[in-house]
Design an enzyme around this catalytic site. Structure first.
Site, PDB file in Angstrom:
ATOM      1  N   LYS A 177       0.849  -1.189   0.000  1.00 36.44           N
ATOM      2  CA  LYS A 177       0.000   0.000   0.000  1.00 36.44           C
ATOM      3  C   LYS A 177       0.885   1.240   0.000  1.00 36.44           C
ATOM      4  CE  LYS A 177      -1.925   2.731   2.862  1.00 36.44           C
ATOM      5  NZ  LYS A 177      -1.798   3.967   2.057  1.00 36.44           N
ATOM      6  N   GLU A 252      10.518   1.196  10.021  1.00 39.04           N
ATOM      7  CA  GLU A 252      11.486   2.280   9.767  1.00 39.04           C
ATOM      8  C   GLU A 252      10.744   3.576  10.055  1.00 39.04           C
ATOM      9  OE1 GLU A 252      14.548   1.739   8.870  1.00 39.04           O
ATOM     10  OE2 GLU A 252      14.460  -0.345   8.218  1.00 39.04           O
ATOM     11  N   CYS A 286      13.581  10.917   6.530  1.00 34.72           N
ATOM     12  CA  CYS A 286      13.602  10.397   7.899  1.00 34.72           C
ATOM     13  C   CYS A 286      14.963  10.578   8.546  1.00 34.72           C
ATOM     14  CB  CYS A 286      13.190   8.934   7.893  1.00 34.72           C
ATOM     15  SG  CYS A 286      14.144   7.998   6.704  1.00 34.72           S
ATOM     16  N   GLU A 385      10.554  15.668  15.361  1.00 31.41           N
ATOM     17  CA  GLU A 385      10.819  15.703  13.918  1.00 31.41           C
ATOM     18  C   GLU A 385       9.924  16.758  13.265  1.00 31.41           C
ATOM     19  OE1 GLU A 385       9.551  12.160  11.748  1.00 31.41           O
ATOM     20  OE2 GLU A 385      11.560  12.152  10.898  1.00 31.41           O
TER      21      GLU A 385
HETATM   22  P1  NAD Z   1       2.337   8.031   8.091  1.00 35.18           P
HETATM   23  O1  NAD Z   1       2.830   7.162   9.165  1.00 35.18           O
HETATM   24  O2  NAD Z   1       1.151   8.858   8.332  1.00 35.18           O
HETATM   25  O3  NAD Z   1       1.973   7.178   6.786  1.00 35.18           O
HETATM   26  C1  NAD Z   1       2.824   6.163   6.302  1.00 35.18           C
HETATM   27  C2  NAD Z   1       1.979   5.119   5.636  1.00 35.18           C
HETATM   28  O4  NAD Z   1       1.166   4.497   6.625  1.00 35.18           O
HETATM   29  C3  NAD Z   1       1.019   5.658   4.568  1.00 35.18           C
HETATM   30  O5  NAD Z   1       0.934   4.727   3.502  1.00 35.18           O
HETATM   31  C4  NAD Z   1      -0.302   5.706   5.307  1.00 35.18           C
HETATM   32  O6  NAD Z   1      -1.412   5.590   4.451  1.00 35.18           O
HETATM   33  C5  NAD Z   1      -0.178   4.483   6.200  1.00 35.18           C
HETATM   34  N1  NAD Z   1      -1.062   4.488   7.370  1.00 35.18           N
HETATM   35  C6  NAD Z   1      -1.555   5.552   8.065  1.00 35.18           C
HETATM   36  N2  NAD Z   1      -2.363   5.125   9.057  1.00 35.18           N
HETATM   37  C7  NAD Z   1      -2.374   3.771   9.014  1.00 35.18           C
HETATM   38  C8  NAD Z   1      -3.017   2.755   9.784  1.00 35.18           C
HETATM   39  N3  NAD Z   1      -3.825   3.043  10.809  1.00 35.18           N
HETATM   40  N4  NAD Z   1      -2.802   1.472   9.470  1.00 35.18           N
HETATM   41  C9  NAD Z   1      -1.988   1.157   8.444  1.00 35.18           C
HETATM   42  N5  NAD Z   1      -1.376   2.054   7.658  1.00 35.18           N
HETATM   43  C10 NAD Z   1      -1.557   3.360   7.949  1.00 35.18           C
HETATM   44  O7  NAD Z   1       3.626   8.852   7.681  1.00 35.18           O
HETATM   45  P2  NAD Z   1       3.825   9.826   6.450  1.00 35.18           P
HETATM   46  O8  NAD Z   1       3.144  11.088   6.804  1.00 35.18           O
HETATM   47  O9  NAD Z   1       3.468   9.148   5.178  1.00 35.18           O
HETATM   48  O10 NAD Z   1       5.434   9.970   6.418  1.00 35.18           O
HETATM   49  C11 NAD Z   1       6.132  10.839   7.247  1.00 35.18           C
HETATM   50  C12 NAD Z   1       6.769  10.109   8.410  1.00 35.18           C
HETATM   51  O11 NAD Z   1       7.417   8.899   7.988  1.00 35.18           O
HETATM   52  C13 NAD Z   1       7.828  10.891   9.093  1.00 35.18           C
HETATM   53  O12 NAD Z   1       7.639  10.858  10.467  1.00 35.18           O
HETATM   54  C14 NAD Z   1       9.153  10.207   8.729  1.00 35.18           C
HETATM   55  O13 NAD Z   1      10.142  10.309   9.672  1.00 35.18           O
HETATM   56  C15 NAD Z   1       8.745   8.820   8.509  1.00 35.18           C
HETATM   57  N6  NAD Z   1       9.623   8.178   7.508  1.00 35.18           N
HETATM   58  C16 NAD Z   1      10.594   7.302   7.939  1.00 35.18           C
HETATM   59  C17 NAD Z   1      11.451   6.705   7.033  1.00 35.18           C
HETATM   60  C18 NAD Z   1      12.527   5.735   7.468  1.00 35.18           C
HETATM   61  O14 NAD Z   1      13.195   5.141   6.634  1.00 35.18           O
HETATM   62  N7  NAD Z   1      12.742   5.540   8.753  1.00 35.18           N
HETATM   63  C19 NAD Z   1      11.295   6.977   5.677  1.00 35.18           C
HETATM   64  C20 NAD Z   1      10.306   7.850   5.281  1.00 35.18           C
HETATM   65  C21 NAD Z   1       9.473   8.452   6.211  1.00 35.18           C
END
Ligand code: NAD
Length: 495
Positions: A177, A252, A286, A385
């Site tokens: 997804k 991650e 990230c 962050e």
């Molecule tokens: P997010 O956690 O809101 O979303 C990430 C994914 O999770 C999306 O596909 C979203 O649709 C899905 N999601 C949201 N709620 C969910 C649920 N209840 N159940 C299952 N899936 C769900 O994060 P974002 O806004 O997309 O990304 C930003 C964040 O991600 C930042 O905090 C960043 O640090 C982190 N990030 C980390 C890395 C890494 O490698 N560690 C890489 C990229 C981003």
């Protein structure tokens, strides 16, 4: 641009017919609509992946056969590199050269894991030495099963590659997804896999909201493994869902990574790496080195150079020539980053440059690259962050102070140090409590090296051989190789 779900080798409309808007962050225009999957679609995708794993023999293929598909996917990505990169810019906003680099990296990731899939054939069994000569034992590695992969919007195609390539190499089947904000290139990945002849059900892509489609993946009882990249709060939900039926999980998550610059560093090199560490991808990284610590004797001069160079960054539509900072990904992200800067000021921080929308940009989620000084150590700007082009910078006196400040975080994803003194750089690298450490640079990422965080930045490692391990179980096979009876309940007749 594709809009349907890719389930069991077919392009299908979502069962309930919902859609989500695709907005170009540079213009705020709705440029497309994609399917919004619900639990019904996820169920179909998981069942297809289950069948491909349990009955159709994907895990039983040799690693070399699976590698053939992975290499064909890599070639398919490369054949359309510029077109896919352009799509990424429209969807995410990042400057085209960055998107182009991401797409090339995604292809490289598939090639890399093709190599590891082949190696699985060469070394499938490991003999175990036992202290009892009546037994022999060996360990074999087997794919976990159906992997549910959920990814964020900051590197849309690359994050898909980081999950799909190792999972398929290991012999898992996948339900992916993408983030609802940026699903276009993941759908192209499905099209490329389809053209490569990947068997139906091996890779399924369901687009839609995290709280609906994502939640349905993590709750599904036939998913064996959850692989997630995204925010800490969602990561925590995923771990809780995985705990319920003991799904394997790798996470991650976010970071607040430090960059320590010692007084002997070359000032121009330090400034450039600091900028790359926080302004690359609009700071939506990230591992962004968002807390910069500079030795006090160098601090004022370095800060002046940093401000001078930061003001020169060309802001604009990622498709325009020479642009090095595009818009943030969404209205919500823009609002959150602006709010974080305002909150920092209320807490006593000074905006040394940037902090607001650039002049002449009435449309698009643009923000000037921002340098914050005097940021209190207990303020949200220093601790949380921000996930935008905002760097906090402060002076330090001694190496001990720098290490203590650097490690004083609940995150531990990355850390960087810059010094001409190699012994000192190695000492500080060893002292950092982080999963990724850069010396004399910040951010370069190689598919071959492990990627992941300490502390609240995650669990498990992606990339390299560690990335393959995420999708493998270990089985021991122990044989009683003696002709003798065991003799516990049934005593051998006395001779
Ligand atoms: P997010 O956690 O809101 O979303 C990430 C994914 O999770 C999306 O596909 C979203 O649709 C899905 N999601 C949201 N709620 C969910 C649920 N209840 N159940 C299952 N899936 C769900 O994060 P974002 O806004 O997309 O990304 C930003 C964040 O991600 C930042 O905090 C960043 O640090 C982190 N990030 C980390 C890395 C890494 O490698 N560690 C890489 C990229 C981003």
């Amino acid at each position: 641009m594709r809009s349907e779900l890719y389930i069991d080798g077919q392009w299908v409309k979502p069962v309930k017919g919902g859609t989500c808007e695709v907005i170009n962050p540079a213009t705020e225009e709705v440029i497309h609509r994609i399917a919004a999957a619900t639990a019904e679609d996820v169920d179909l995708a998981v069942k297809a992946a289950r069948r491909a794993f349990d009955k159709d023999g994907w895990p039983k293929l040799t690693g070399a056969r699976r590698a053939g598909y992975l290499r064909a996917i890599a070639a398919g990505i490369r054949a359309r590199q510029a077109e896919i990169a352009r799509l990424e810019v429209l969807d995410n906003g990042k400057p085209f050269p960055e998107a182009d680099w991401d797409v090339a990296d995604a292809a490289g990731c598939f090639d890399f894991y093709a190599g590891l899939a082949e190696q699985l054939d060469n070394n499938p069994e490991e003999a175990i030495a036992l202290p009892d000569a009546r037994f022999t034992s060996k360990a074999v590695r087997e794919p976990i099963g159906v992997a549910g992969a959920i990814i964020p919007w900051n590197y849309p195609l690359l994050m898909a590659a980081w999950k799909v390539a190792p999972a398929l190499a290991a012999g898992c089947t996948v339900v992916l997804k993408p983030a609802e904000l940026t699903s276009l290139t993941a759908l192209e990945l499905a099209a490329i896999a389809d053209e490569a002849g990947l068997p139906p059900g091996v890779l399924n892509i369901v687009t839609g909201a995290g709280s609906v489609a994502g939640q349905a993946i993590i709750d599904h009882g036939q998913v064996d493994k959850l692989a997630f990249t995204g925010s800490g709060p969602v990561g925590s939900k995923i771990m809780a869902a995985a705990a319920r039926d003991i799904k394997r999980v790798s996470l991650e998550l976010g970071g607040k990574s430090p960059f320590v610059v010692f007084e002997d560093a070359d000032i121009d090199k330090a400034v450039e790496w600091i900028m790359f560490g926080i302004f690359w991808n609009q700071g939506q990284v990230c591992s962004a080195t968002s807390r910069v610590l500079v030795q006090d004797t160098l601090y004022e001069r370095l800060l002046a150079r940093l401000i001078e160079e930061t003001k020169k960054i060309k802001i604009g539509n990622g498709l325009d020539e020479g642009v090095l900072l595009g818009p943030l990904v969404s209205k919500r992200q823009h609002e959150q980053v602006v709010a974080a800067i305002e909150k920092a000021q209320q807490a006593g921080a000074t905006v040394a440059c940037g902090g607001v929308r650039p002049e002449g940009f009435d449309k698009g989620y643009y923000l000037q690259p921002t340098v914050l000084t005097d940021v209190p150590l207990d303020s949200a700007a220093w601790v949380e962050e921000i996930f935008g082009p905002v760097v906090c910078i402060r002076p330090f006196k001694t190496e001990e102070d720098a290490v203590e400040l650097a490690n004083d975080s609940r995150f531990g994803l990355a850390a960087a140090v810059m010094s001409k003194d190699e012994a000192r750089a190695e000492r500080v690298a060893a002292a950092f409590r982080a999963g990724i450490v850069w010396i004399n640079c910040s951010q370069p990422t190689f598919t071959e090296a492990p990627w992941g965080g300490y502390k609240e930045s995650g669990i498990g490692r992606e990339l390299g051989r560690w990335g393959l391990d995420n999708y493998l179980e270990t089985k021991q096979i122990t044989r009683f190789a003696s002709e003798d009876s065991w003799g516990w309940y049934i005593k051998p007749e006395a001779a």
